[in-house]
Scaffold this active site. Sequence first.
Site, PDB file in Angstrom:
ATOM      1  N   ASP A 101       0.847  -1.187   0.000  1.00  0.00           N
ATOM      2  CA  ASP A 101       0.000   0.000   0.000  1.00  0.00           C
ATOM      3  C   ASP A 101       0.887   1.243   0.000  1.00  0.00           C
ATOM      4  O   ASP A 101       2.060   1.186   0.381  1.00  0.00           O
ATOM      5  CB  ASP A 101      -0.850   0.037   1.267  1.00  0.00           C
ATOM      6  CG  ASP A 101      -2.023  -0.930   1.252  1.00  0.00           C
ATOM      7  OD1 ASP A 101      -2.098  -1.773   0.333  1.00  0.00           O
ATOM      8  OD2 ASP A 101      -2.864  -0.852   2.168  1.00  0.00           O
ATOM      9  N   HIS A 157       4.930  -7.463  -0.330  1.00  0.00           N
ATOM     10  CA  HIS A 157       4.676  -8.745  -0.992  1.00  0.00           C
ATOM     11  C   HIS A 157       5.373  -8.818  -2.345  1.00  0.00           C
ATOM     12  O   HIS A 157       5.722  -7.796  -2.940  1.00  0.00           O
ATOM     13  CB  HIS A 157       3.167  -8.936  -1.164  1.00  0.00           C
ATOM     14  CG  HIS A 157       2.425  -9.041   0.138  1.00  0.00           C
ATOM     15  ND1 HIS A 157       1.931 -10.231   0.624  1.00  0.00           N
ATOM     16  CD2 HIS A 157       2.105  -8.107   1.061  1.00  0.00           C
ATOM     17  CE1 HIS A 157       1.330 -10.022   1.783  1.00  0.00           C
ATOM     18  NE2 HIS A 157       1.423  -8.737   2.070  1.00  0.00           N
ATOM     19  N   SER A 259       7.435   4.116   5.547  1.00  0.00           N
ATOM     20  CA  SER A 259       8.681   3.707   4.915  1.00  0.00           C
ATOM     21  C   SER A 259       8.553   3.884   3.406  1.00  0.00           C
ATOM     22  O   SER A 259       7.625   4.504   2.920  1.00  0.00           O
ATOM     23  CB  SER A 259       9.000   2.250   5.265  1.00  0.00           C
ATOM     24  OG  SER A 259       9.007   2.066   6.664  1.00  0.00           O
TER      25      SER A 259
END
Length: 290
Positions: A101, A157, A259
Amino acid sequence: MYARTWGDPPSSRVEFRKLGPVTSPGGAYSALVGLGARARVPVPLRGAAYRAFARATGADLGEAELDPRFYPSFGDLFARRLRPGVRPIDASPRAILEPCDGVLAARGTAVEGALIQAKGKTYQLEELVVDAELAARLRGGAYATIYLSPRDYHRVHAPVDARLVRYDYVPGALWPVNPRVAARRDRLLVRNERVVITLDAGRLGRVAVVMVGAAGVGNIRLAHAADSVTWRTAGERRRIELHETVERGEELGAFRLGSTVVVIFEPGKAVLAGEVGQAVRCGERLGEVA
């Protein structure tokens, strides 16, 4: 697939460790944030505390795998897994997935090995991945940079089916990585602590997924390296060679707080899409195989 990761026993703990030395820029602040993130929140206070966090950041805690009351600390809440199905992956076999995201902070081609950090500021690919051979393979390839804010889901991911080749831990500073700081500070992403995840994606060649730490994010947990949360205490580079297969959407690692993730492909292998400033969600289409 996401279901493969989320089919594991429910996990509220990520086991982030102490941040170790605080001599680098951002280190003292990150140590304080780390203490707060690890501190156990009393059960009776969790509901109100976490709802206040959600209101302040815009986080959707209804997507979390567990009821928020089951997360012992804010660090565990930040690194929460999601319920099955809330991040469906693009079904096309040609699709390259968003690994996380966030907001698309930059997208382009690493012409002469240069990547855009922000308008008017660039950095060199070899400085980012700290591997001359890998940098040479990726030079001229498509890349995308995604900034994760505190509201976002903080696990990363695999964007493609691949063989996980290695993790390279690179120690560094812990400057904030939000867009305002990125627009002012030169070479920010190559100064900060990071992990370079190298994938061998078959016909796509080598793919680098770089997890860049930030202020308050001095530990990066890696799904295939159980001791990764302790690497920072050593204060030196670390390489873990791997030979594991990962599917599109399989978890690679987790952050605490905001991040940045940079994904880079070999030249001519991938066509990426999306506008800078656009919100993206893990599992959506970042691009497709060229």
